[in-house]
Write a protein that holds these residues in place. Structure first.
Motif, short mmCIF file in Angstrom:
data_model
loop_
_atom_site.label_atom_id
_atom_site.label_comp_id
_atom_site.label_asym_id
_atom_site.label_seq_id
_atom_site.Cartn_x
_atom_site.Cartn_y
_atom_site.Cartn_z
N LEU A 155 0.83 -1.21 0.00
CA LEU A 155 0.00 0.00 0.00
C LEU A 155 0.87 1.26 0.00
O LEU A 155 0.58 2.22 -0.74
N LEU A 156 1.94 1.26 0.80
CA LEU A 156 2.85 2.40 0.83
C LEU A 156 3.48 2.63 -0.54
O LEU A 156 3.60 3.78 -1.00
N ARG A 157 3.89 1.56 -1.19
CA ARG A 157 4.52 1.71 -2.50
C ARG A 157 3.53 2.22 -3.55
O ARG A 157 3.89 3.01 -4.43
N LEU A 158 2.28 1.79 -3.46
CA LEU A 158 1.27 2.30 -4.39
C LEU A 158 1.06 3.80 -4.18
O LEU A 158 0.98 4.57 -5.15
N PHE A 159 0.94 4.21 -2.91
CA PHE A 159 0.82 5.63 -2.61
C PHE A 159 2.04 6.39 -3.13
O PHE A 159 1.93 7.49 -3.68
N SER A 160 3.21 5.80 -2.94
CA SER A 160 4.45 6.44 -3.38
C SER A 160 4.49 6.61 -4.89
O SER A 160 4.92 7.65 -5.40
N MET A 161 4.03 5.61 -5.63
CA MET A 161 4.03 5.72 -7.09
C MET A 161 3.03 6.77 -7.57
O MET A 161 3.31 7.52 -8.51
N VAL A 162 1.87 6.85 -6.91
CA VAL A 162 0.90 7.88 -7.28
C VAL A 162 1.47 9.27 -7.03
O VAL A 162 1.36 10.17 -7.87
N LEU A 163 2.11 9.45 -5.87
CA LEU A 163 2.69 10.76 -5.56
C LEU A 163 3.83 11.10 -6.51
O LEU A 163 4.00 12.25 -6.92
N ALA A 164 4.63 10.10 -6.89
CA ALA A 164 5.71 10.34 -7.85
C ALA A 164 5.15 10.78 -9.20
O ALA A 164 5.70 11.68 -9.85
N LEU A 165 4.05 10.16 -9.64
CA LEU A 165 3.41 10.60 -10.89
C LEU A 165 2.94 12.04 -10.80
O LEU A 165 3.10 12.82 -11.75
N LEU A 166 2.36 12.42 -9.67
CA LEU A 166 1.88 13.79 -9.51
C LEU A 166 3.03 14.79 -9.52
O LEU A 166 2.90 15.88 -10.08
N GLN A 167 4.17 14.42 -8.91
CA GLN A 167 5.26 15.37 -8.78
C GLN A 167 6.24 15.36 -9.94
O GLN A 167 6.81 16.41 -10.28
N TYR A 168 6.47 14.20 -10.58
CA TYR A 168 7.55 14.09 -11.55
C TYR A 168 7.10 13.73 -12.96
O TYR A 168 7.95 13.52 -13.83
N PHE A 169 5.81 13.64 -13.19
CA PHE A 169 5.33 13.33 -14.54
C PHE A 169 5.83 14.40 -15.51
O PHE A 169 5.75 15.60 -15.25
N GLY A 170 6.34 13.96 -16.65
CA GLY A 170 6.85 14.91 -17.66
C GLY A 170 8.16 15.55 -17.27
O GLY A 170 8.51 16.61 -17.81
N PHE A 171 8.93 14.92 -16.38
CA PHE A 171 10.21 15.51 -15.95
C PHE A 171 11.13 15.67 -17.15
O PHE A 171 11.36 14.74 -17.92
N ALA A 172 11.68 16.88 -17.29
CA ALA A 172 12.62 17.16 -18.39
C ALA A 172 13.70 18.10 -17.87
O ALA A 172 13.41 19.14 -17.28
N LEU A 173 14.95 17.71 -18.08
CA LEU A 173 16.11 18.54 -17.73
C LEU A 173 16.72 19.07 -19.02
O LEU A 173 17.07 18.30 -19.92
#
Length: 499
Positions: free
Chosen positions: A246-264
């Motif tokens: 459950l923690l990992r699922l929450f973590s993946m959702v939060l990562a999508l919200l914060q880092y989706f479309g990451f471009a340097l």
């Protein structure tokens, strides 16, 4: 800095914030009251005294509108001028050369109205030089591009102007990599912690009241089926596994919200990162302001063959501010991280070839905390369970093994451009900085270090983050530590400081 109006440059057309800026300022001010207000709206008993907080909301709304009508800014040849206030007036003149980081932030509400928040940061002070809430998105991006050009002088300015556009793409994370980032990180704890804090605002007993019936049901079910020790152990492991998933699922959702479309991207001598699914963040910093670099990998990193690359920058405010630029590669393969470093540090040779080991007895010093912990654990267990407390001493061989592995992997390297330190075994990191960025050296010896003939060298740079590992070389032989100290001191003395 604050000056008098008489010191202002020749008048140029002033600009206002977006007409809806007062709304976003009000929303930001109300964030700390939003949960109590929701509780008042849904659970209030109709008492007129409960309506007093609404007066405070009205005052905040008037203050937000007041800020919109009194905030002006204009752009001169070499500076940005911000004027605010009516009764208490303030005029800030911010030279473009002083601005080191430009952050453009868009929440979901910002994107709905086509606006953005702009924050300008410098290397000095604890607060941003200016925060503009909010500008039209086109104006915000145009201001960012203008500040990027004006902050570059001479021939570099012409090169920057000729290179207009998005710049060179250095790294882009597809959704699969973002999901791996969520799987690696422990951001799920942030979601659970935030949810628990929000629920506690409504009722301090809400969480215990939720857990109690679940626990009664589980233990009642186990008792009715006459679970034995093995069944309890399997059930406990199953619950633990479910919690981790459950923690990992929450973590993946939060990562999508914060880092989706990451471009340097790199444009001339400036790095820009853009990321976010619902809330978009665009932040940039000059490469010359990078003070130190950190490559890290944990156990899950190694299982997935990934690493993370972070930087420390000489920028005002909190180094761990999520709106700042600190992550160049939140997750990437070791080859990609090395290639990225070779692009951004062309004068340095990374990865460094020659690594020097620690003192031969360094593992004893690393083992010492494990010995102390095992003794305290055994004493506590012995006080509670008698002779069974001796089982706590079983920690000693594991601590000794971990200390030996750590000492075997740890070391330092130095060449004409870089000084680097590597540490860790279970969780590993490489910390390094250019010699030009070193600001101070400190050689320390504890009484125990003197007994073993060791010393530790601390290297200081500007902008070190609170969560970043220290840049230090621990447990070197005395003579080697002294020689390294003198060598680095000479390098610092003969090189101009670049920060």
């Amino acid at each position: 800095m604050t000056t008098t109006p008489e010191a202002a440059p020749a008048a140029t057309p002033e600009r206002r914030l977006h007409p809806l800026s007062w709304l976003f300022v009000l929303i930001k001010q109300l964030k700390q009251f939003i949960v109590p207000l929701i509780a008042l709206f849904f659970f209030g008993r109709g008492d007129r005294n409960e309506l007093w907080p609404l007066i405070g909301v009205g005052v905040l709304a008037l203050a937000s509108v007041w800020q919109y009508f009194t905030y002006r800014y204009r752009i001169e040849n070499d500076r940005l001028i911000v004027r605010s206030g009516l009764l208490h007036r303030s005029l800030r003149q911010i030279p473009f050369a002083r601005i080191h980081n430009v952050a453009v932030h868009q929440s979901l509400l910002h994107r709905m109205f086509g606006v953005a928040e702009v924050k300008l940061e410098s290397a000095g002070g604890e607060k941003p030089e200016a925060e503009m809430r909010v500008l039209k998105l086109d104006d915000a991006l145009a201001l960012e591009a203008l500040l990027r050009r004006r902050a570059t002088s001479g021939a570099d300015a012409a090169a920057t102007g000729a290179a207009e556009g998005d710049g060179e793409l250095l790294l882009q994370l597809p959704p699969a990599e973002v999901l791996r980032l969520g799987l690696i990180s422990n951001r799920g704890l942030i979601v659970l912690g935030g949810g628990a804090a929000a629920v506690s605002q409504f009722s301090p007993r809400a969480i215990p009241n939720l857990i109690e019936p679940i626990a009664k049901f589980l233990f009642g079910y186990a008792g009715s089926h006459h679970f034995g020790p093995m069944q309890y152990a399997i059930a406990g492991l199953g619950l633990l596994a479910g919690f981790v998933i459950l923690l990992r699922l929450f973590s993946m959702v939060l990562a999508l919200l914060q880092y989706f479309g990451f471009a340097l991207r790199r444009q001339d001598r400036r790095l820009t990162v853009e990321r976010g699914l619902l809330s978009r963040l665009r932040s940039s910093v000059p490469t010359r302001r990078i003070q130190a670099w950190t490559l890290s990998e944990g156990v899950i990193h190694r299982l997935l063959k990934r690493r993370s690359l972070r930087i420390d920058t000489a920028v005002a405010g909190k180094q761990d501010d999520p709106r700042g630029l600190s992550e160049l590669a939140p997750v990437a393969t070791p080859q990609v991280c090395d290639a990225l470093l070779q692009r951004l540090l062309p004068r340095a040779q990374w990865p460094l070839a020659q690594w020097n080991p620690l003192h031969a007895n360094a593992w004893w010093r690393l083992w010492l905390p494990g010995i102390v912990f095992a003794l305290i654990l055994s004493a506590g267990l012995g006080w509670k369970f008698g002779a069974w407390g001796a089982l706590g001493l079983l920690w000693l061989p594991w601590a000794a093994f971990a200390a030996r592995q750590h000492a075997r992997r740890a070391g330092y390297a130095i060449d004409e451009r870089l000084v680097a330190v590597r540490e860790g075994w279970w969780s590993r990191h490489w910390r390094f900085a250019e010699l030009d960025k070193l600001q101070a050296l400190k050689l320390t010896r504890s009484p125990l270090d003197r007994r073993f003939g060791m010393a530790t060298l601390h290297l200081d740079t500007a902008g070190a983050g609170a969560l970043a590992p220290p840049l230090r070389v621990r447990y070197l032989p005395d003579a080697e530590a002294e020689a390294l100290y003198r060598r680095l001191a000479r390098e610092i003395a003969r090189r101009p400081l670049r920060w």
